[in-house]
Enzyme design. Structure first.
Site, mmCIF file in Angstrom:
data_model
loop_
_atom_site.group_PDB
_atom_site.id
_atom_site.type_symbol
_atom_site.label_atom_id
_atom_site.label_comp_id
_atom_site.label_asym_id
_atom_site.label_seq_id
_atom_site.Cartn_x
_atom_site.Cartn_y
_atom_site.Cartn_z
ATOM 1 N N GLY A 1 0.886 -1.007 0.292
ATOM 2 C CA GLY A 1 0.564 -0.014 -0.131
ATOM 3 C C GLY A 1 0.485 1.283 -0.005
ATOM 4 N N SER A 2 1.883 1.005 -0.340
ATOM 5 C CA SER A 2 2.244 2.188 -0.736
ATOM 6 C C SER A 2 2.265 3.563 -1.468
ATOM 7 C CB SER A 2 4.499 2.012 -1.092
ATOM 8 O OG SER A 2 3.995 1.735 -1.629
ATOM 9 N N ASN A 3 1.600 2.811 -2.351
ATOM 10 C CA ASN A 3 0.942 4.059 -3.207
ATOM 11 C C ASN A 3 0.028 4.506 -2.715
ATOM 12 O OD1 ASN A 3 2.005 3.838 -6.153
ATOM 13 N ND2 ASN A 3 2.361 2.046 -5.759
ATOM 14 N N MET B 1 -3.954 -6.673 -7.092
ATOM 15 C CA MET B 1 -3.716 -8.393 -7.595
ATOM 16 C C MET B 1 -4.738 -9.269 -8.236
ATOM 17 S SD MET B 1 -0.713 -7.568 -7.698
ATOM 18 C CE MET B 1 0.644 -9.028 -8.018
ATOM 19 N N ILE C 1 -7.639 -9.775 -10.386
ATOM 20 C CA ILE C 1 -8.412 -9.237 -12.191
ATOM 21 C C ILE C 1 -9.755 -8.774 -12.187
ATOM 22 C CG2 ILE C 1 -8.941 -9.776 -14.986
ATOM 23 C CD1 ILE C 1 -6.486 -11.331 -14.301
ATOM 24 N N LEU C 2 -10.156 -7.259 -12.340
ATOM 25 C CA LEU C 2 -11.728 -7.117 -11.918
ATOM 26 C C LEU C 2 -13.018 -8.113 -13.578
ATOM 27 C CD1 LEU C 2 -11.846 -4.148 -10.894
ATOM 28 C CD2 LEU C 2 -12.022 -6.000 -9.654
ATOM 29 N N HIS D 1 0.943 0.963 -13.173
ATOM 30 C CA HIS D 1 1.725 -0.303 -13.565
ATOM 31 C C HIS D 1 3.106 -0.475 -13.889
ATOM 32 C CE1 HIS D 1 2.354 -4.785 -15.749
ATOM 33 N NE2 HIS D 1 2.543 -3.929 -16.161
ATOM 34 N N ASP E 1 -4.017 -4.157 -18.185
ATOM 35 C CA ASP E 1 -2.999 -3.289 -18.819
ATOM 36 C C ASP E 1 -2.964 -2.796 -19.823
ATOM 37 O OD1 ASP E 1 -1.916 -4.208 -15.711
ATOM 38 O OD2 ASP E 1 -0.808 -5.568 -16.987
ATOM 39 N N GLU F 1 6.448 5.898 -9.173
ATOM 40 C CA GLU F 1 4.491 5.913 -9.251
ATOM 41 C C GLU F 1 4.091 6.752 -8.155
ATOM 42 O OE1 GLU F 1 3.734 1.399 -8.461
ATOM 43 O OE2 GLU F 1 5.545 1.130 -9.390
HETATM 44 C C1 GRF Z 1 3.317 -1.349 -7.429
HETATM 45 O O1 GRF Z 1 5.032 -1.254 -7.997
HETATM 46 C C2 GRF Z 1 2.176 -1.303 -8.335
HETATM 47 O O2 GRF Z 1 2.996 -0.756 -9.685
HETATM 48 C C3 GRF Z 1 2.175 -2.427 -8.709
HETATM 49 O O3 GRF Z 1 2.414 -3.378 -7.487
HETATM 50 C C4 GRF Z 1 2.947 -2.386 -6.673
HETATM 51 C C5 GRF Z 1 2.478 -2.325 -5.277
HETATM 52 O O4 GRF Z 1 3.107 -2.259 -4.937
HETATM 53 N N1 GRF Z 1 1.078 -2.919 -8.921
HETATM 54 P P1 GRF Z 1 2.794 -0.935 -3.305
HETATM 55 O O5 GRF Z 1 1.157 -1.741 -2.675
HETATM 56 O O6 GRF Z 1 1.763 0.464 -3.413
HETATM 57 O O7 GRF Z 1 3.536 -0.496 -2.419
#
Ligand code: GRF
Length: 193
Positions: A20-22, A95, A97-98, A114, A150, A179
């Site tokens: 969940g860093s994004n 992770m 696929i919808l 991605h 994708d 990202e």
């Molecule tokens: C990221 O590299 C994203 O692009 C990919 O999975 C990773 C998720 O990282 N789909 P996080 O959970 O947001 O840290």
């Protein structure tokens, strides 16, 4: 993308499966004045996702769904999205696929990030594959989600230089850092159109 009028922010749900860093970077962005979105729901298929901690820290509603029964899970998610008046979905390390029908319910309003320069290296193990092909650059892409994995329209990309000494791990780390900047930029881009 015009979803509604008015001065309030667009209500977003973020879907995660892991660290969940994004998600964290999106939450922090959403709290800035310039952000077009506010985040009111976090959805996951993984009850152990580390990213769920951010839901607690930032007091955002979280919901966990069992994707072993995918149809049922998606049905429940759609109800929850409706209940929370969600207008946009950001997939961030989600992770699963919808299904086509789920995506059609939110047509043009689902984004994904991605870790490759799409259309190159769709799917998993992107960093290893980019290294195997001796690419000079990799990067990350924010794109609209369609039922083809994708493959939806690209919103923004950032290039990252691959060094000779890079491993899948070091490359992933470099790209992830980008990202965190790219997703907010992509949101600003689509909402300023
Ligand atoms: C990221 O590299 C994203 O692009 C990919 O999975 C990773 C998720 O990282 N789909 P996080 O959970 O947001 O840290």
């Amino acid at each position: 993308m015009v979803l509604s009028t008015g001065l309030s922010k667009f209500k977003a749900a973020v879907f995660i499966s892991g660290t969940g860093s994004n998600l964290k970077s999106l939450i922090r962005f959403s709290k800035t004045k310039k952000s077009p979105i506010s985040i009111s729901l976090i959805v996951t298929n993984n009850s152990k996702a580390k990213g769920l901690d951010f839901a607690n820290t930032y007091k955002i509603k979280k919901k966990i769904y069992n994707f072993k029964k995918k149809k049922l899970a998606e049905k429940k998610i759609l109800l929850e999205l409706k209940k929370n008046k969600i207008q946009i979905i950001c997939l961030a390390g989600f992770m699963k696929i919808l299904s086509k029908s789920f995506i059609n319910n939110f047509k043009g309003k689902i984004l994904n990030i991605h870790p490759s320069l799409l259309p190159k290296y769709k799917g998993l193990n992107t960093h290893q594959r980019a290294l195997d092909k001796k690419e000079k650059y990799s990067g990350c892409t924010v794109h609209y989600v369609t039922s083809k994995l994708d493959s939806g329209k690209i919103i923004l990309q950032t290039q990252v230089k691959i060094d000779k000494k890079d491993t899948p791990k070091s490359l992933a780390k470099k790209i992830l850092k980008q990202e965190h900047k790219l997703y907010p930029k992509a949101l600003l881009k689509i909402f300023s159109l």
